[in-house]
Design an enzyme around this catalytic site. Structure first.
Site, PDB file in Angstrom:
ATOM      1  N   GLU A 144      42.621  35.193  31.957  1.00 49.60           N
ATOM      2  CA  GLU A 144      43.436  34.109  32.527  1.00 49.60           C
ATOM      3  C   GLU A 144      43.912  33.134  31.450  1.00 49.60           C
ATOM      4  O   GLU A 144      43.477  31.968  31.394  1.00 49.60           O
ATOM      5  CB  GLU A 144      42.666  33.378  33.621  1.00 49.60           C
ATOM      6  CG  GLU A 144      42.479  34.233  34.858  1.00 49.60           C
ATOM      7  CD  GLU A 144      41.923  33.447  36.051  1.00 49.60           C
ATOM      8  OE1 GLU A 144      41.358  32.360  35.838  1.00 49.60           O
ATOM      9  OE2 GLU A 144      42.063  33.936  37.182  1.00 49.60           O
ATOM     10  N   GLU A 298      41.207  40.203  40.297  1.00 49.73           N
ATOM     11  CA  GLU A 298      40.141  39.399  40.921  1.00 49.73           C
ATOM     12  C   GLU A 298      40.628  38.859  42.259  1.00 49.73           C
ATOM     13  O   GLU A 298      41.776  38.433  42.374  1.00 49.73           O
ATOM     14  CB  GLU A 298      39.810  38.161  40.082  1.00 49.73           C
ATOM     15  CG  GLU A 298      39.250  38.383  38.715  1.00 49.73           C
ATOM     16  CD  GLU A 298      39.037  37.040  37.989  1.00 49.73           C
ATOM     17  OE1 GLU A 298      39.033  35.982  38.633  1.00 49.73           O
ATOM     18  OE2 GLU A 298      38.902  37.071  36.759  1.00 49.73           O
TER      19      GLU A 298
HETATM   20  C1  GAL Z   1      39.001  32.947  37.815  1.00 51.48           C
HETATM   21  C2  GAL Z   1      38.264  33.444  36.583  1.00 51.48           C
HETATM   22  C3  GAL Z   1      36.906  34.007  36.902  1.00 51.48           C
HETATM   23  C4  GAL Z   1      36.201  33.115  37.875  1.00 51.48           C
HETATM   24  C5  GAL Z   1      37.036  32.952  39.115  1.00 51.48           C
HETATM   25  C6  GAL Z   1      36.383  32.094  40.165  1.00 51.48           C
HETATM   26  O1  GAL Z   1      39.852  31.906  37.481  1.00 51.48           O
HETATM   27  O2  GAL Z   1      39.011  34.417  35.894  1.00 51.48           O
HETATM   28  O3  GAL Z   1      36.176  34.128  35.714  1.00 51.48           O
HETATM   29  O4  GAL Z   1      35.985  31.878  37.269  1.00 51.48           O
HETATM   30  O5  GAL Z   1      38.249  32.345  38.773  1.00 51.48           O
HETATM   31  O6  GAL Z   1      37.194  31.946  41.309  1.00 51.48           O
END
Ligand code: GAL
Length: 653
Positions: A144, A298
């Site tokens: 990110e 994710e």
């Molecule tokens: C994203 C990040 C992850 C985790 C996640 C939590 O921004 O890539 O590592 O922090 O959010 O929602």
């Protein structure tokens, strides 16, 4: 062929005994890929130049032995404590001028040469060591970009900003002209006077701030390219990084997406909204890759930990969410993270294996989803076809973040969401497009508050409508050019001719609304618009300035609210206020009819229907019922029963 299923795997947070159980559970859930190494820098290089790869070798070998692919990350998003301790000046400085410190993540200045050298070193160690590893499927570069440190106001960044500006404008005359520095005696006479924006007594120069945002975005892409070049010396496996298409508008993804081999994005539900932001994030990920399947790197099985009130997902909601992404073109469904952490900043974030263990709603749904994705393997590689696009542009968004504007009630993201939501309610699947992009494949283009519209973008829209396209344009579009300089002669100067309208003055609404002649209500905005040839479909009475101040005033005059103009072979709809949802739905329906655009199927509101199709004609209708009632989805050939809260994937051909 398989749909990828898995999540971030952080075995360093767990004792070794857990790893074997992880493998067993991954097999049980149908997990076939995990992202590893994202936050492993401190364990891989505990002291500068001293490495410990033994444990990571073991993890990679375990994955290979269990048939789980590795999406192998470079750990450069979170430098270890030794980094800040040795090079404190390489940590970021925030917009308030504060030097930040270690103790969290992304604790570095993206413009720091020292950071880059250390990041490339660990990248090289990993690339060399694992390039040929049998588990390796894909490189996950960094994590990110710019999530927390997109804009770092260090001296190093200011120096690179000046180089970037010289490249863009050639000389100081060019810079002074672009930034309009004649105003408030801001003309620069030497390059070293040009700084990164830091706190000022009052409103800063909008051109400087806008270019700073452009530069900062460019810098992050350079960092990706540098790491990718190192990996490329050792490996020909594809590379990507996880974008945040639904949030974090600080990186111009239209520019960044050109350099990744496959688009990947992360998405988290915000507040109570389960559709609009998710749909946008997914449609945008697909559009960034010109329609190619993409990776949902994710999302969450249930609650996140970083909102004020973190809502746990209702039963089946996670399955619906995953299918929303799958329907909109994702061929990989992944989560943050495999196991919910017991410690650290994210211990209240859900995972695939929750704190409660496998006797849980989450685990049962994780296993069910894995099985269903396995059954749908043949969907892989199919495409979503959209003949509608909604415009999204970063410099436009950034320019509208500036504090001095007609009304702070009008926010670019909120307008975008409102129009995306109207398309969603109408069941119209849309791509996300850039104003200067290729619009030739679309019939309908929605232009939501594209205030900053370059000359090229304006010409593009003009050509689109002239050639037979339909546009639906909101207030505050086509007002300023790419340097944030207002087009003269009446608003919206860039596209007056296309819209058949000329506005002398904007009248942002105070705490009032306007009553539309058709019976609805207009919010936020009104303007003194005149038709110069467009048909007027609705009107309101422009609030009289005098009446608002209590003076004796003539009654306001009727002013166009909705104008429809024929331009060349096409049609332009222009609105001069923000109508209530029911009115907007009528207007969207009219524009869709002009354009000949229809939903994928007939379905009740709240039942999301998206079609994916292979070139050979095989197609699937994804029907996602977000409502509490059983529903029927009708196409020309079929009626699909979709129980309340459920997802049905109907094979059409
Ligand atoms: C994203 C990040 C992850 C985790 C996640 C939590 O921004 O890539 O590592 O922090 O959010 O929602």
């Amino acid at each position: 062929m398989a749909i990828v299923y898995g999540g971030d795997y952080n075995p360093e947070q767990w004792p070794r005994e857990t790893w074997a159980e992880d493998m067993r559970l991954m097999r049980e859930a149908g997990v076939n890929r995990v992202s590893v190494g994202i936050f492993s820098w401190a364990k891989l290089e505990p002291e500068e130049g001293r490495y410990d790869f033994g444990w990571f070798d073991e993890v990679m070998d375990l994955l290979a032995a269990n048939g789980v692919e590795a999406c192998l990350a470079t750990p450069t998003a979170s430098p270890p404590p030794w980094f800040a301790a040795t090079y404190p000046e390489a940590v970021m400085v925030d917009a308030g001028g504060r030097q930040l410190t270690h103790g969290s993540r992304q604790g570095f200045d993206p413009s720091s040469d020292v950071y880059l050298a250390k990041a490339l070193n660990i990248t090289e160690q990993i690339a060399r060591r694992y390039a040929e590893h049998p588990a390796l499927a894909l490189w996950h570069v960094h994590n990110e970009y710019g999530c927390h440190n997109a804009r770092s106001h260090t001296k190093a960044a200011a120096a690179k900003f000046r180089v970037w500006l010289r490249d863009r404008y050639g000389d100081l005359d060019g810079l002074n002209a672009a930034w309009g520095t004649a105003f408030w005696s801001q003309s620069y006479s030497a390059w070293d006077q040009v700084q990164a924006p830091l706190p000022t007594p009052t409103i800063p120069n909008p051109g400087q701030v806008l270019d700073w945002k452009r530069f900062s975005s460019w810098q992050l892409k350079q960092n990706y390219l540098a790491e990718a070049a190192v990996i490329g010396k050792y490996s020909d496996k594809p590379m990507t990084t996880n974008f945040m298409t639904g949030s974090h508008p600080d990186i111009d993804l239209w520019e960044f997406s050109d350099v990744v081999d496959v688009v990947a994005t992360d998405h988290y539900l915000v507040g109570e909204d389960p559709h609009v932001n998710l749909g946008f994030a997914a449609d945008y990920a697909r559009s960034l890759g010109a329609g190619r399947p993409w990776i949902l790197m994710e999302h969450s099985t249930s609650a996140v930990n970083w909102q004020g009130r973190n809502r746990a997902k209702a039963p089946r909601e996670m399955i619906r969410n995953s299918f929303q992404h799958f329907a909109r073109g994702a061929d990989a469904i992944m989560y943050f993270q495999w196991r919910a952490s017991r410690q650290g900043a994210e211990k209240w974030h859900s995972g695939m294996v929750p704190h409660a263990g496998t006797d849980s709603k989450i685990w049962r749904e994780v296993c069910e989803l894995g099985a269903r994705l396995k059954e749908l393997a043949e969907v892989e590689g199919s495409r979503v076809h959209a003949d509608t696009a909604i415009l999204w542009d970063f410099p436009n968004r950034w320019a509208q973040e500036h504090e001095a504007r007609p009304t702070t009630d009008l926010e670019a993201q909120a307008v975008f969401d409102e129009y995306y939501a109207a398309l969603w309610r109408a069941g119209i699947t849309a791509d996300v497009a850039e104003p200067e992009g290729d619009l030739s494949g679309y019939r309908l283009v929605v232009v939501p508050a594209v205030y900053l519209l370059s000359r090229k973008g304006a010409a593009n829209l003009r050509q689109f409508v002239h050639g037979g396209g339909t546009v639906l344009v909101t207030p505050y579009s086509g007002v300023a050019d790419e340097t944030d300089t207002v087009y003269l002669g009446g608003y919206p100067g860039a596209i007056r001719d296309v819209l058949g309208v000329r506005t002398e003055e904007f009248h942002p609404l105070l705490d009032d609304t306007v009553a539309l002649a058709s019976g609805g209500t207009g919010r936020i905005w009104s303007e003194a618009a005149e038709s110069t040839g467009a048909e007027v479909r609705d009107t309101y009475v422009l609030p009289s300035t005098a009446a608002r101040t209590g003076a004796d005033a003539p009654a306001g005059t009727a002013t166009p609210a909705w104008l429809v103009n024929r331009f060349g072979e096409g049609t332009a709809h222009y609105l001069t206020t923000f109508p209530d949802d029911a009115t907007l739905d009528r207007i969207v329906a009219a524009a869709a009819e002009d354009a000949g655009v229809a939903p994928a199927a007939e379905a009740p509101v709240g039942v999301e229907v998206v079609r994916r199709a292979h070139e050979d004609g095989r197609s699937w209708l994804f029907c996602i019922n977000h409502t509490g009632a059983d529903a029927k989805v009708k196409t020309a050939d079929a009626v699909v029963d979709v129980p309340a809260g459920e997802v049905v994937v109907h094979r059409e051909h």
